[in-house]
Design an enzyme around this catalytic site. Structure first.
Site, short mmCIF file in Angstrom:
data_model
loop_
_atom_site.label_atom_id
_atom_site.label_comp_id
_atom_site.label_asym_id
_atom_site.label_seq_id
_atom_site.Cartn_x
_atom_site.Cartn_y
_atom_site.Cartn_z
N GLY A 181 0.81 -1.23 0.00
CA GLY A 181 0.00 0.00 0.00
C GLY A 181 0.84 1.27 0.00
CB SER A 182 4.27 2.16 -1.13
OG SER A 182 4.20 2.07 -2.52
CG ASP A 203 -4.06 -0.74 -0.78
OD1 ASP A 203 -4.63 -1.76 -0.39
OD2 ASP A 203 -3.08 -0.76 -1.56
CB SER A 236 1.28 4.45 2.90
OG SER A 236 2.06 4.94 3.91
O1 PMV Z 1 -1.07 -6.64 -4.17
P1 PMV Z 1 -2.11 -5.70 -3.75
O2 PMV Z 1 -1.87 -5.13 -2.42
O3 PMV Z 1 -2.43 -4.70 -4.80
O4 PMV Z 1 -3.38 -6.59 -3.50
C1 PMV Z 1 -4.08 -7.21 -4.52
C2 PMV Z 1 -5.18 -7.99 -3.89
C3 PMV Z 1 -6.08 -8.67 -4.87
O5 PMV Z 1 -7.03 -9.40 -4.12
C4 PMV Z 1 -5.31 -9.66 -5.73
C5 PMV Z 1 -6.78 -7.69 -5.78
C6 PMV Z 1 -7.81 -6.79 -5.12
O6 PMV Z 1 -8.18 -5.78 -5.74
O7 PMV Z 1 -8.30 -7.10 -4.03
#
Ligand code: PMV
Length: 323
Positions: free
Chosen positions: A110-111, A155, A114
């Protein structure tokens, strides 16, 4: 001379990534590793932006000239300044704004959210706007759309409010974690590509729909159980559920060699549980364990070239200090 420091946590998905895309729940948690935005009043009539992680400094005497100097990579920042000038009537001038993130970029921590939340809150604090966290969150969501297209909102919500959230079908619910717990976040040294990982599962679903749906359903069940165990602070059980969740993520083909290596080293050295966090195919691994075990695991992983840090769950969300 006025000065403020705003700090926003990063995030880690504990359970349910990918299954959440198909309507099952996910649990995300704020982590104590963060991004920081400092605003200092300066005498010169200019705006100076220091992007510490990118080793970039931009200067101009108004927002328009400044944003022309930014590459499209920093659209999020110029949009934020425009929104503040337009919506809150603040004149951004005579300031030095320094942004530092301690989170690995493009790693599922989540940079971007954040950074956005810390910047918005720093402006809120510096210009004494008294915005509520709900407003900070929705402004950050707008900025996240610039970076990610149509993000779920997990996020920015986590980085603003801290704690942990249970996310299902677009709705958020807080998960109360009674005590602090420690975990190791290890970067695989591979930038993750969320779109590619999502497409991989979509393809798997097309060619083997029954089994893929079964895996996603199992992840949903694990996440529901994990919610209960988290509120009971049952760390060992949470670890077991993480391992089980990882098994299904691996069946869904979003794990890789580096992720497996990090997990194997972690579990051999006393971790309660270990799994990829976020999209997979790179990014980071989250490992739960006792401090002494995590320290040992971290040094073994560092010797193999991986970067890792010990973190804990964050309960505060974004904060601001005035000087
Ligand atoms: O990798 P990240 O933090 O962008 O997480 C993606 C999480 C997924 O479930 C794969 C996609 C989403 O939008 O929830």
């Amino acid at each position: 001379m006025r000065s403020v420091i705003s700090i926003a946590p990063g995030k880690s998905i504990l359970f349910g990534e990918h299954a959440v895309v198909y309507g099952f729940p996910a649990i995300a948690m704020a982590i104590s590793v963060n991004s920081e935005c400092r605003i200092n009043e300066i005498e010169e009539n200019k705006i100076k932006i220091i992007l510490y992680n990118y080793d970039q400094v931009f200067e101009a005497n108004n927002i328009k000239t400044l944003s022309q100097k930014f590459s499209s990579k920093y659209n999020q920042i110029s949009e934020c300044f425009y929104n503040f000038q337009k919506d809150y009537g603040v004149q951004i001038e005579n300031v030095e704004i320094k942004i530092i993130s301690n989170l690995f970029p493009s790693a599922g921590l989540g940079s971007s959210a954040s950074i956005a939340v810390s910047l918005i809150n720093a402006l809120n604090c510096y210009y004494e706007l008294n915005l509520k966290k709900e407003e900070i969150n929705s402004l950050a969501y707008e900025l996240e759309k610039i970076v990610h297209g149509s993000p779920s909102g997990i996020d920015n919500t986590i980085c603003t409010f801290g704690n942990a959230i249970y996310f299902e079908n677009g709705k958020f619910d807080y998960v109360k974690i009674p005590q602090e717990f420690l975990f190791l976040i290890t970067y695989t040294n591979i930038e993750h590509n969320t779109k590619e990982a999502i497409n991989r599962i979509r393809h798997l679903k097309e060619i083997n729909s029954k089994q893929t749906e079964q895996f996603l359903k199992q992840i949903g069940k694990i996440t529901k159980k994990a919610k209960v165990e988290l509120t009971r602070n049952n760390i060992q059980e949470i670890g077991k559920l993480m391992n089980l969740n990882q098994k299904y993520l691996s069946n869904l083909q979003v794990s890789n060699e580096q992720i497996s290596e990090i997990i194997n080293i972690s579990l051999k050295n006393g971790a309660f549980g270990s799994k990829l966090t976020g999209a997979g195919l790179g990014g980071c691994v989250i490992t739960l364990g006792k401090r002494k075990d995590l320290e040992k695991i971290s040094s073994i992983l560092k010797a193999k070239g991986y970067k890792s840090f010990i973190a804990k769950n964050d309960k505060l969300g974004v904060i601001c200090e005035k000087k």
